[in-house]
Design a protein around this motif. Sequence first.
Motif, PDB file in Angstrom:
ATOM      1  N   LYS A  48       0.952  -1.180  -0.089  1.00 14.34           N
ATOM      2  CA  LYS A  48       0.140  -0.068   0.037  1.00 14.34           C
ATOM      3  C   LYS A  48       0.796   1.250   0.127  1.00 14.34           C
ATOM      4  O   LYS A  48       0.354   2.147  -0.024  1.00 14.34           O
ATOM      5  N   SER A  69      -4.517   8.663  -8.299  1.00 18.91           N
ATOM      6  CA  SER A  69      -5.124   8.082  -7.051  1.00 18.91           C
ATOM      7  C   SER A  69      -6.107   6.813  -7.533  1.00 18.91           C
ATOM      8  O   SER A  69      -6.054   5.940  -6.770  1.00 18.91           O
ATOM      9  N   THR A  93      -8.854   2.160   2.092  1.00 14.70           N
ATOM     10  CA  THR A  93      -9.434   2.733   0.873  1.00 14.70           C
ATOM     11  C   THR A  93     -10.386   2.064  -0.027  1.00 14.70           C
ATOM     12  O   THR A  93     -10.619   0.775   0.607  1.00 14.70           O
ATOM     13  N   GLY A 114      -9.681  11.916  -6.001  1.00 14.50           N
ATOM     14  CA  GLY A 114      -8.456  12.297  -5.667  1.00 14.50           C
ATOM     15  C   GLY A 114      -7.927  13.503  -5.943  1.00 14.50           C
ATOM     16  O   GLY A 114      -8.851  14.105  -6.848  1.00 14.50           O
ATOM     17  N   ALA A 115      -6.957  13.946  -5.686  1.00 12.26           N
ATOM     18  CA  ALA A 115      -6.521  15.436  -6.021  1.00 12.26           C
ATOM     19  C   ALA A 115      -6.284  15.537  -7.370  1.00 12.26           C
ATOM     20  O   ALA A 115      -5.577  14.694  -8.367  1.00 12.26           O
ATOM     21  N   THR A 156      -8.575  14.919  -9.648  1.00 15.53           N
ATOM     22  CA  THR A 156      -9.213  14.015 -10.555  1.00 15.53           C
ATOM     23  C   THR A 156     -10.603  14.590 -11.069  1.00 15.53           C
ATOM     24  O   THR A 156     -11.360  15.409  -9.974  1.00 15.53           O
ATOM     25  N   ASP A 183      -7.018  15.419  -2.143  1.00 12.81           N
ATOM     26  CA  ASP A 183      -7.609  14.028  -1.784  1.00 12.81           C
ATOM     27  C   ASP A 183      -9.006  13.761  -0.987  1.00 12.81           C
ATOM     28  O   ASP A 183      -9.671  12.856  -1.040  1.00 12.81           O
ATOM     29  N   ARG A 208       3.130  14.879  -6.722  1.00 14.64           N
ATOM     30  CA  ARG A 208       3.764  14.421  -5.808  1.00 14.64           C
ATOM     31  C   ARG A 208       5.052  14.183  -5.910  1.00 14.64           C
ATOM     32  O   ARG A 208       5.903  14.334  -6.828  1.00 14.64           O
TER      33      ARG A 208
END
Lengths: 189, 297
Positions: free
Chosen positions: A68, A75, B43, B61-62, B64, B101, B295
Amino acid sequence: MRKCFVVLGVALLGFLAPAIGQTKLYTRTGYISFFSKAPLEDIEAHNKQVVSFLDVKTGDMVFSVPMKAFQFKKSLMQEHFNENYVESDKYPKATFKGKVVNMQAVNLAQDNVYKVRIEGVLTIHGVDRPVRTDGTLDVKGKQVTGKSTFSVTPQEFNIEIPFLVREHIAKRIDITVNVLYVPYVEKSL
Amino acid sequence: MKRWMKILGMAFLCVWATPTAFGQEDLLKLAQADDTLQTDKVTATFKTTRLINGHSVETNGAGTLLFLISHRFGTLNSGAYNFWGLDQSTIRLALEYGVTDRFTLGVGRSSLEKTFDGFLKYKLLQQQTNGFPVTVTAFTSAALKTLEWPDEEKAYVFAHRLTYAYQLLIARKFSERFSLQVAPTMVHRNLVETGFGEPNVYAVGAGGRFKLSKRTSFNAEYFYLLEGASDQFENSLSLGFDIETGGHVFQLMFTNSQGMIEKFFIPRNAGGWSSGDIYFGFNISRVFNLGKDKRDW
């Protein structure tokens, strides 16, 4: 009688040796990334929470990789990686259990980059596979940087890729390993 | 004496020799015990941002962007003449964007009463393995009805067009397959169009999913209207089926709610399942990644 004392003495020395000369190196922040090039999009993920040990005496080398902790750009891709492909809830860690075969070629007293050969068993998605790869051990003082690259395929590890997305996922996945080992200090309980 | 010494020596040798014999196993045990990931985020409690009609705890998500097409046909009991509902349709088009997020905002437009809506969604707490037991997301939305007033003579003002919804979504992923959600909800109507009933409607939503395979799941959702509003309207019951294919999620459902936003599917259901007032429908979502790669590896 004297012989017996010698045997006893040697045995005692051997018993004490691990306490005196620590032979384990380790890291908790090792880095592993994988990359696959596919027609539609490249898939890339990075993990900086890899735990690894290297016993410089025996050459034993192990990795524990929390699945993970792989970070993807997207994401949703990360979610699908964990949920649908490697099934991180069922198989939370990938592991490697093996050996630096030519450990005797590495002189830890001398700073240098040593070419090494690594053999062992890689376990991903609950499936064991033998792995052989070349790498380097870069000795600098008390620190040793280990580097290696190798390739795997999802099929080897029974990672099923549905027909609909088969085009989006490359057959081969390149794995890069980069770990900075420091001497391991056993935690006192 | 000699013999005794020999045995002792052998015993020591044995003890001395064992650590190397179990080297790799021991090392791996050490490594696994030293894992930095003792607690991690749980998740994918649900496949997408909707359970069926209502929102799920999931946020985008950030970076998206999610494009959501929701469609409901007419009621199954509308007869062969209306092809059991397939002749009619209501639709809602929506865009949802993950600012971070945890924080998502969205806009939508429903054909039902020509309604525009906007919402904010924030994931307050995330379920963790060996940690916090549930994921909690706060949700609020405002809906603007733009349908022309039926009776122009009445003294309507702009505020009468607005309805608000507030929700706390609490969900737990019990296993890889099974998740449950509870959603205390309040809908505030500036104008109660039927003329009777309270402006504030309180309801409790409950629902869950059971994964049939890695990429499909069965979902159920129920909104129980608390005292006050339930006299004239039916509770919403929906049964659905999710199919995920990479960037798309298809949701097929049967529901007794026609509308696809809170002000419709919570306090406005005229018919129930027993009378056959069941709408067949689907949601199709597609994600696009707009955010730049911020990121740091």
